[in-house]
Design an enzyme around this catalytic site. Structure first.
Site, PDB file in Angstrom:
ATOM      1  N   CYS A   2       0.851  -1.184   0.000  1.00 17.29           N
ATOM      2  CA  CYS A   2       0.000   0.000   0.000  1.00 17.29           C
ATOM      3  C   CYS A   2       0.888   1.235   0.000  1.00 17.29           C
ATOM      4  O   CYS A   2       2.103   1.134   0.139  1.00 17.29           O
ATOM      5  CB  CYS A   2      -0.875   0.026   1.238  1.00 17.29           C
ATOM      6  SG  CYS A   2      -1.705  -1.511   1.573  1.00 17.29           S
ATOM      7  N   ARG A  27       1.795   2.333  -8.440  1.00 19.60           N
ATOM      8  CA  ARG A  27       1.935   1.045  -7.781  1.00 19.60           C
ATOM      9  C   ARG A  27       0.651   0.227  -7.802  1.00 19.60           C
ATOM     10  O   ARG A  27       0.664  -0.952  -7.475  1.00 19.60           O
ATOM     11  CB  ARG A  27       2.333   1.245  -6.321  1.00 19.60           C
ATOM     12  CG  ARG A  27       3.667   1.910  -6.120  1.00 19.60           C
ATOM     13  CD  ARG A  27       3.700   2.642  -4.800  1.00 19.60           C
ATOM     14  NE  ARG A  27       3.249   1.789  -3.718  1.00 19.60           N
ATOM     15  CZ  ARG A  27       4.049   1.038  -2.980  1.00 19.60           C
ATOM     16  NH1 ARG A  27       5.328   1.049  -3.194  1.00 19.60           N
ATOM     17  NH2 ARG A  27       3.565   0.288  -2.019  1.00 19.60           N
ATOM     18  N   TRP A  74      -3.842  -1.585  -1.017  1.00 18.69           N
ATOM     19  CA  TRP A  74      -3.810  -2.786  -1.858  1.00 18.69           C
ATOM     20  C   TRP A  74      -4.233  -3.893  -0.914  1.00 18.69           C
ATOM     21  O   TRP A  74      -3.483  -4.273  -0.017  1.00 18.69           O
ATOM     22  CB  TRP A  74      -2.390  -2.994  -2.408  1.00 18.69           C
ATOM     23  CG  TRP A  74      -2.160  -4.330  -3.027  1.00 18.69           C
ATOM     24  CD1 TRP A  74      -1.737  -5.471  -2.407  1.00 18.69           C
ATOM     25  CD2 TRP A  74      -2.309  -4.674  -4.407  1.00 18.69           C
ATOM     26  NE1 TRP A  74      -1.634  -6.493  -3.308  1.00 18.69           N
ATOM     27  CE2 TRP A  74      -1.968  -6.036  -4.536  1.00 18.69           C
ATOM     28  CE3 TRP A  74      -2.698  -3.958  -5.541  1.00 18.69           C
ATOM     29  CZ2 TRP A  74      -2.009  -6.708  -5.759  1.00 18.69           C
ATOM     30  CZ3 TRP A  74      -2.730  -4.628  -6.760  1.00 18.69           C
ATOM     31  CH2 TRP A  74      -2.385  -5.978  -6.856  1.00 18.69           C
ATOM     32  N   ASN A  98       0.896  -0.280   6.302  1.00 15.27           N
ATOM     33  CA  ASN A  98       1.302  -1.182   5.215  1.00 15.27           C
ATOM     34  C   ASN A  98       1.851  -2.431   5.864  1.00 15.27           C
ATOM     35  O   ASN A  98       2.588  -2.322   6.845  1.00 15.27           O
ATOM     36  CB  ASN A  98       2.443  -0.592   4.388  1.00 15.27           C
ATOM     37  CG  ASN A  98       1.980   0.526   3.509  1.00 15.27           C
ATOM     38  OD1 ASN A  98       0.815   0.866   3.499  1.00 15.27           O
ATOM     39  ND2 ASN A  98       2.926   1.112   2.779  1.00 15.27           N
ATOM     40  N   GLY A  99       1.570  -3.593   5.282  1.00 20.50           N
ATOM     41  CA  GLY A  99       2.137  -4.829   5.826  1.00 20.50           C
ATOM     42  C   GLY A  99       1.046  -5.777   6.267  1.00 20.50           C
ATOM     43  O   GLY A  99      -0.116  -5.647   5.875  1.00 20.50           O
ATOM     44  N   GLU A 483       9.545 -21.787 -17.925  1.00 21.33           N
ATOM     45  CA  GLU A 483       9.361 -20.398 -17.491  1.00 21.33           C
ATOM     46  C   GLU A 483      10.527 -19.522 -17.969  1.00 21.33           C
ATOM     47  O   GLU A 483      10.318 -18.381 -18.389  1.00 21.33           O
ATOM     48  CB  GLU A 483       9.214 -20.362 -15.958  1.00 21.33           C
ATOM     49  CG  GLU A 483       9.099 -18.982 -15.341  1.00 21.33           C
ATOM     50  CD  GLU A 483       7.917 -18.146 -15.838  1.00 21.33           C
ATOM     51  OE1 GLU A 483       7.053 -18.658 -16.553  1.00 21.33           O
ATOM     52  OE2 GLU A 483       7.894 -16.937 -15.522  1.00 21.33           O
ATOM     53  N   LYS A 487       9.996 -16.240 -20.289  1.00 22.92           N
ATOM     54  CA  LYS A 487      10.485 -14.906 -19.904  1.00 22.92           C
ATOM     55  C   LYS A 487      11.305 -14.317 -21.042  1.00 22.92           C
ATOM     56  O   LYS A 487      11.156 -13.158 -21.394  1.00 22.92           O
ATOM     57  CB  LYS A 487      11.362 -14.952 -18.640  1.00 22.92           C
ATOM     58  CG  LYS A 487      10.657 -15.136 -17.338  1.00 22.92           C
ATOM     59  CD  LYS A 487       9.875 -13.941 -16.855  1.00 22.92           C
ATOM     60  CE  LYS A 487       8.472 -13.908 -17.337  1.00 22.92           C
ATOM     61  NZ  LYS A 487       7.450 -14.653 -16.740  1.00 22.92           N
ATOM     62  N   GLU A 490       9.087 -13.348 -24.086  1.00 22.22           N
ATOM     63  CA  GLU A 490       8.188 -12.225 -23.791  1.00 22.22           C
ATOM     64  C   GLU A 490       8.889 -10.873 -23.884  1.00 22.22           C
ATOM     65  O   GLU A 490       8.351  -9.937 -24.437  1.00 22.22           O
ATOM     66  CB  GLU A 490       7.687 -12.328 -22.339  1.00 22.22           C
ATOM     67  CG  GLU A 490       6.487 -13.181 -22.122  1.00 22.22           C
ATOM     68  CD  GLU A 490       5.947 -13.008 -20.701  1.00 22.22           C
ATOM     69  OE1 GLU A 490       6.685 -13.332 -19.748  1.00 22.22           O
ATOM     70  OE2 GLU A 490       4.816 -12.557 -20.558  1.00 22.22           O
ATOM     71  N   HIS A 506      14.187 -36.868 -28.668  1.00 22.97           N
ATOM     72  CA  HIS A 506      13.001 -37.153 -29.476  1.00 22.97           C
ATOM     73  C   HIS A 506      12.697 -36.015 -30.448  1.00 22.97           C
ATOM     74  O   HIS A 506      11.593 -35.949 -30.984  1.00 22.97           O
ATOM     75  CB  HIS A 506      11.799 -37.418 -28.560  1.00 22.97           C
ATOM     76  CG  HIS A 506      12.014 -38.566 -27.635  1.00 22.97           C
ATOM     77  ND1 HIS A 506      12.033 -39.881 -28.068  1.00 22.97           N
ATOM     78  CD2 HIS A 506      12.290 -38.607 -26.315  1.00 22.97           C
ATOM     79  CE1 HIS A 506      12.278 -40.667 -27.040  1.00 22.97           C
ATOM     80  NE2 HIS A 506      12.451 -39.914 -25.958  1.00 22.97           N
ATOM     81  N   LYS A 605      -0.976  -6.961 -19.133  1.00 26.06           N
ATOM     82  CA  LYS A 605      -0.761  -7.515 -17.787  1.00 26.06           C
ATOM     83  C   LYS A 605      -1.921  -8.417 -17.371  1.00 26.06           C
ATOM     84  O   LYS A 605      -1.734  -9.431 -16.730  1.00 26.06           O
ATOM     85  CB  LYS A 605      -0.592  -6.360 -16.793  1.00 26.06           C
ATOM     86  CG  LYS A 605      -0.266  -6.796 -15.385  1.00 26.06           C
ATOM     87  CD  LYS A 605       1.178  -7.273 -15.278  1.00 26.06           C
ATOM     88  CE  LYS A 605       1.485  -7.962 -13.980  1.00 26.06           C
ATOM     89  NZ  LYS A 605       2.651  -8.860 -14.081  1.00 26.06           N
TER      90      LYS A 605
HETATM   91  C1  AGP Z   1       3.654 -13.832 -17.560  1.00 21.40           C
HETATM   92  O1  AGP Z   1       4.911 -13.274 -17.673  1.00 21.40           O
HETATM   93  C2  AGP Z   1       2.734 -13.483 -18.631  1.00 21.40           C
HETATM   94  N1  AGP Z   1       2.597 -12.102 -18.818  1.00 21.40           N
HETATM   95  C3  AGP Z   1       1.483 -14.315 -18.809  1.00 21.40           C
HETATM   96  O2  AGP Z   1       1.891 -15.551 -19.287  1.00 21.40           O
HETATM   97  C4  AGP Z   1       0.583 -14.536 -17.575  1.00 21.40           C
HETATM   98  O3  AGP Z   1       1.217 -15.381 -16.673  1.00 21.40           O
HETATM   99  C5  AGP Z   1      -0.763 -15.139 -18.029  1.00 21.40           C
HETATM  100  O4  AGP Z   1      -1.417 -14.231 -18.857  1.00 21.40           O
HETATM  101  C6  AGP Z   1      -1.645 -15.514 -16.875  1.00 21.40           C
HETATM  102  O5  AGP Z   1      -2.000 -14.409 -16.124  1.00 21.40           O
HETATM  103  P1  AGP Z   1      -2.603 -14.536 -14.693  1.00 21.40           P
HETATM  104  O6  AGP Z   1      -1.583 -15.147 -13.799  1.00 21.40           O
HETATM  105  O7  AGP Z   1      -2.942 -13.121 -14.298  1.00 21.40           O
HETATM  106  O8  AGP Z   1      -3.833 -15.397 -14.784  1.00 21.40           O
END
Ligand code: AGP
Length: 610
Positions: A2, A27, A74, A98-99, A483, A487, A490, A506, A605
């Site tokens: 927050c 934020r 938040w 906050n916390g 992952e 990353k 992306e 394979h 996001k």
């Molecule tokens: C993660 O880096 C991505 N931007 C994306 O894969 C994300 O994880 C996915 O859209 C799922 O989102 P969520 O966790 O908000 O459900």
């Protein structure tokens, strides 16, 4: 998490507080409020939603006075609403926080038993009542009353309070949540973050854990909670407003990568009972009876959250001995899936709003399954549509590429696996204790890994122009490889693929030549020997190996061209640290290429469309 801002001085407080809150808007927050001492009384104005709502409420009810507090919330305890927004008042006192107060339930019951009525569902209101009670029972000042209240509270806090009886001062306290004091000309401010204060001063001092302070227009007096005076001179902060928002880091993503130890600590806070080797988690709504009737766990998620689920599957099967499956939410919703009352469906989502995951939750509920959400945003759609929830306390994540939400999802999933294992009788208290102890060590292991950023940067410098990169891993290392590849693609737009190391022969082995960098996730675990053989297969075809290994792995050092080390740690918790070198590698490569790291092209996001 927050945002806090406080002011005492000769000017009208409300516009300064609102300006401070606006500087913290980046934020993210769900509600906001001000409390101002008008010379006679403390007036509180709060509003759910955006700061404009608070600004309109202030037009209706302007606040005079030159001592006050502001807060953007938040939510962590209690849904986002005006009633749960800070400041919280009790008697003569108003408080922002906050916390997380770990022992809030115990304190709430105690206060309720003595006749206190609560106006919100927050943990913060408890602190307001404790301070008020201390004043009622004879504490001579707000400062002394705050100290007495802190003696009862366990957890993380940045606290600021004002009292009707002392119109010319603020009292603040800190433990494990940041708190900054701004020392201006004839005015003093406090804030959770530097940007909140930049409109008034650049002379700032930082409170340390276990310290409290009294702020008046003339300056600041600091003491430890035990009462020892502290001398500290302010420093001049030359950061631009944008630098300050990012905490001095170049991008939010980098800041969030480095915030992970704190995010993990917050996610564990108040949830571990080491004596019993068990997880304390009321929100889950899964008692022993319910846990024993589960015959299948299905984890549904997208993207990074799906990768966390893949790790969760291993943990749940291993510790709770129940079949666990993972499903891409975008696939399951169109498959006419069969769900039933003996299924536990776990929906994992940082935003809590992803359309595909929400649709999967609805399908699961229609089929009669019990649904549990793991989310970072309190009160978001997915937890609302589920019967139970386990929140990750990562705080707002601004970078589109998820980092701290991923590691806190892992932590939540391991807590869930322990919770299920203990209730199903497949995990005894001793093993439970060992695992929970290992989880408590994670923040330090993550700090150890983050401290090796220079080696990771070196690899990035060498490979930042590579058009392709392959990521391999086995067992718990496999989802981490996936992952790492996600990353990289992306944020750097390089083509990257994650593969189970055992699958390499394979197909993907055909890609290997001297131009192919291959990241092999191979910490010391039960699969180590086999992954080492895969590394040798890559080397035999002149592939360029970047190995993520446990410190002191001489074997891997002989074979790989680059080695990124993890500390020696238990196998079960390794994935939480192992992803860090891959996050940093992706970040440094993207930064060297000059892409828009925090807002990569074509990505959002929160994905609220199919
Ligand atoms: C993660 O880096 C991505 N931007 C994306 O894969 C994300 O994880 C996915 O859209 C799922 O989102 P969520 O966790 O908000 O459900």
């Amino acid at each position: 998490m927050c945002g806090i801002v406080g002011y005492v001085g000769p000017k009208k407080a409300a516009p300064i507080l609102l300006d401070g809150l606006r500087r913290l808007e980046y934020r993210g927050y769900d509600s906001a409020g001000l409390a101002v001492h008008d010379g006679r009384e403390i007036e509180v104005v709060r509003a759910a939603g955006k700061l404009e709502n608070l600004a309109s409420a202030l037009e209706q009810r302007p606040l005079g006075g030159s001592t006050g507090l502001g807060h953007t919330r938040w939510a962590t305890h209690g849904r986002p609403s005006e009633q749960n927004a800070h400041p919280h008042a009790a008697g003569d006192v108003a408080v922002v926080h906050n916390g997380i107060i770990e022992n809030y339930l115990e304190l709430k019951h105690e206060l309720q038993a003595s006749g206190v009525r609560f106006a919100s569902d927050t943990d913060t209101e408890i602190v307001a009542h404790l301070i008020h009670r201390a004043l009622e029972q004879g504490a001579p000042t707000l400062f002394v009353a705050m100290r007495q209240a802190l003696g009862r509270v366990r957890g993380a806090y940045a606290l600021a309070a004002i009292s009707r009886r002392e119109p010319d001062r603020l009292v603040i306290a800190k433990n494990a949540s940041p708190l900054v004091v701004g020392v201006g000309e004839g005015e003093t401010l406090c804030g959770s973050d530097i940007p909140a204060l930049l409109g008034s001063t650049r002379n700032m001092l930082f409170l340390e854990d276990g310290e409290m302070a009294e702020l008046t227009a003339g300056g600041v007096r600091i003491e430890t909670v035990e009462g020892k005076p502290v001398e500290r001179a302010p420093k001049r902060i030359d950061w631009s407003a944008v630098q300050a928002e990012k905490g001095g880091y170049k991008h939010f993503m980098l800041k969030e990568i480095f915030e992970q130890p704190r995010a993990v600590e917050d996610t564990l806070r108040g949830r571990i009972n080491l004596d019993e080797g068990d997880v304390v988690e009321a929100e889950l709504g899964l008692d022993a009876q319910a846990a024993r009737t589960i015959e299948r766990v299905v984890l549904v998620a997208c993207g990074t959250s799906h990768h966390a689920s893949l790790v969760g599957r291993y943990w749940i099967e291993q510790l709770a001995r129940v079949p666990a499956h993972t499903e891409l939410a975008s696939e399951v919703r169109y498959r006419e899936p069969v769900f039933g009352p003996k299924d536990l469906v776990v929906a994992v989502s940082q935003s809590g709003e992803t359309a595909d995951t929400l649709a999967a939750v609805k399908a699961a509920r229609e089929g009669g399954a019990r649904v549990l959400a793991i989310a970072n945003v309190l009160g978001s759609a997915i937890p609302r549509a589920s019967q139970g929830s386990l929140y990750t306390h990562a705080g707002p994540e601004i970078g589109v590429a998820s980092t701290k939400c991923f590691t806190t999802q892992l932590v939540a999933l391991l807590l869930l696996a322990v919770h299920l294992g203990r209730r199903r009788g497949t995990l005894d208290a001793e093993r439970g204790r060992e695992i929970l102890q290992a989880m408590l060590e994670l923040p330090n292991e993550m700090r150890w890994t983050l401290a090796r950023k220079a080696e990771i940067h070196q690899v990035a410098r060498h490979w930042h122009n590579a058009p392709h990169m392959l990521f391999l891993g086995r067992g718990l290392g496999y989802p981490i490889a996936l992952e790492g590849a996600l990353k990289l693609k992306e944020i750097s737009y390089a083509h990257a693929e994650g593969y189970a190391a055992g699958e390499m022969k394979h197909g993907p082995i055909a890609l290997i030549d001297e131009n192919m960098p291959v990241v092999v996730v191979m910490p010391r675990d039960r699969q180590y020997e086999k992954t080492l053989s895969n590394l040798q297969e890559v080397r035999a075809r002149d592939g360029q190996v970047i190995a993520v290994v446990t410190e002191g792995d001489a074997e891997a050092k002989k074979l790989a061209q680059w080695v990124l080390e993890l500390p020696k740690m238990p196998e079960l918790t390794q994935p939480v640290a192992a992803v860090i070198p891959l996050q940093l590698l992706a970040y440094y490569i993207a930064d060297l290429k000059g892409t828009d790291v925090d807002q990569p092209r074509n990505l959002a996001k929160t994905v609220t469309v199919e």
